[in-house]
Design an enzyme around this catalytic site. Structure first.
Site, PDB file in Angstrom:
ATOM      1  N   GLU A 103       0.814  -1.216   0.000  1.00  0.00           N
ATOM      2  CA  GLU A 103       0.000   0.000   0.000  1.00  0.00           C
ATOM      3  C   GLU A 103       0.852   1.273   0.000  1.00  0.00           C
ATOM      4  O   GLU A 103       0.516   2.248  -0.670  1.00  0.00           O
ATOM      5  CB  GLU A 103      -0.901  -0.015   1.240  1.00  0.00           C
ATOM      6  N   ASP A 104       1.952   1.269   0.739  1.00  0.00           N
ATOM      7  CA  ASP A 104       2.677   2.517   0.992  1.00  0.00           C
ATOM      8  C   ASP A 104       4.085   2.579   0.414  1.00  0.00           C
ATOM      9  O   ASP A 104       4.768   3.592   0.582  1.00  0.00           O
ATOM     10  CB  ASP A 104       2.766   2.769   2.502  1.00  0.00           C
TER      11      ASP A 104
END
Ligand code: ZN
Length: 186
Positions: A73-74
Site C-alpha cells: 500500500e505505501d
C-alpha cells in the site's frame, strides 16, 4: 530455483527476521504522522508485538504479514516481490489487508468496513492489531493537525471495521474495546 534457508519449514524466526529487514528497508524513508515523526517501521513492529505478546499468536505467517502489511500500500513493493520472497500464503494475507490506492480515501474507508467480515482468519488478526495500534497512536500522540472531531471520527470508523471481524480472537477484541473506551469525547 534453490530454496532460501528461511523458506524451510521449522525456522519461523528466520522468516520473521527476513520480513522485518525487508519491511524496514521498504519503509526506510517514511515517517509516522505523530508530532515526533517516528520511523514508519515502528508501526508494523507494533502490530507484530501486539499479536505475539498481547494475543499469544504463534503463527509466523500472521506475524510476517503484520510486519509486511503496509509494504504494497505505501511503498513500491509489488505482490510478485512479496510472493517471491515470502511465498503465496503470506503474500495473500498482505493483499487482503491492502487498500486499493486508486480509490478515493472515503471509498477506501467504506470498503474496509464492508470487507472486514469476509477476510480470512489470518487477515482479520492483522487488521485487528492494526486498529489496536492505530487507536493507541491517535489516543497517545495524535497527528498534530488532527482536531478532536477528527480523532473521534477515526475511533468510530475503526470500531465499525473491528465490529465486522469479531469472533476471531476474544482477547485481542477485548484489548481493542479497552483502547476504544479511551476515545476522545466532544
Ligand atoms: Zn497499518
Amino acid at each position: 530455483m534453490p530454496r532460501r534457508r528461511s523458506d524451510r519449514p521449522g525456522d519461523p524466526l528466520a522468516l520473521i527476521l527476513k520480513a522485518l529487514a525487508f519491511s524496514a528497508h521498504k519503509h526506510r524513508d517514511q515517517r509516522r504522522k505523530d508530532p515526533q515523526a517516528s520511523p514508519y517501521i515502528n508501526h508494523p513492529i507494533g502490530l507484530a508485538n501486539v499479536l505475539r505478546n498481547e494475543g499469544g499468536i504463534r503463527d509466523e505467517a500472521v506475524i510476517c504479514a503484520a510486519l509486511l502489511h503496509d509494504t504494497v500500500e505505501d511503498t513500491e513493493t509489488t505482490p510478485e516481490e512479496l510472493q517471491r520472497e515470502f511465498g503465496l500464503r503470506i503474500c495473500r494475507i498482505v493483499l487482503e489487508v491492502t487498500d486499493d490506492q486508486r480509490l478515493p480515501k472515503q471509498e477506501r474507508k467504506r470498503l474496509q468496513i464492508e470487507h472486514a467480515p469476509h477476510l480470512s482468519r489470518r487477515a482479520k488478526l492483522v487488521k485487528l492489531a492494526d486498529k489496536i495500534c492505530n487507536l493507541r497512536d491517535v489516543a497517545n500522540s495524535p497527528p498534530a493537525r488532527w482536531d478532536l472531531e477528527r480523532r473521534r471520527q477515526y475511533f468510530e470508523w475503526a470500531k465499525q471495521v473491528v465490529d465486522g471481524l469479531r469472533g476471531v480472537h476474544a482477547r485481542l477484541e477485548r484489548t481493542f474495546d479497552e483502547v476504544y473506551s479511551q476515545r476522545p469525547h466532544p
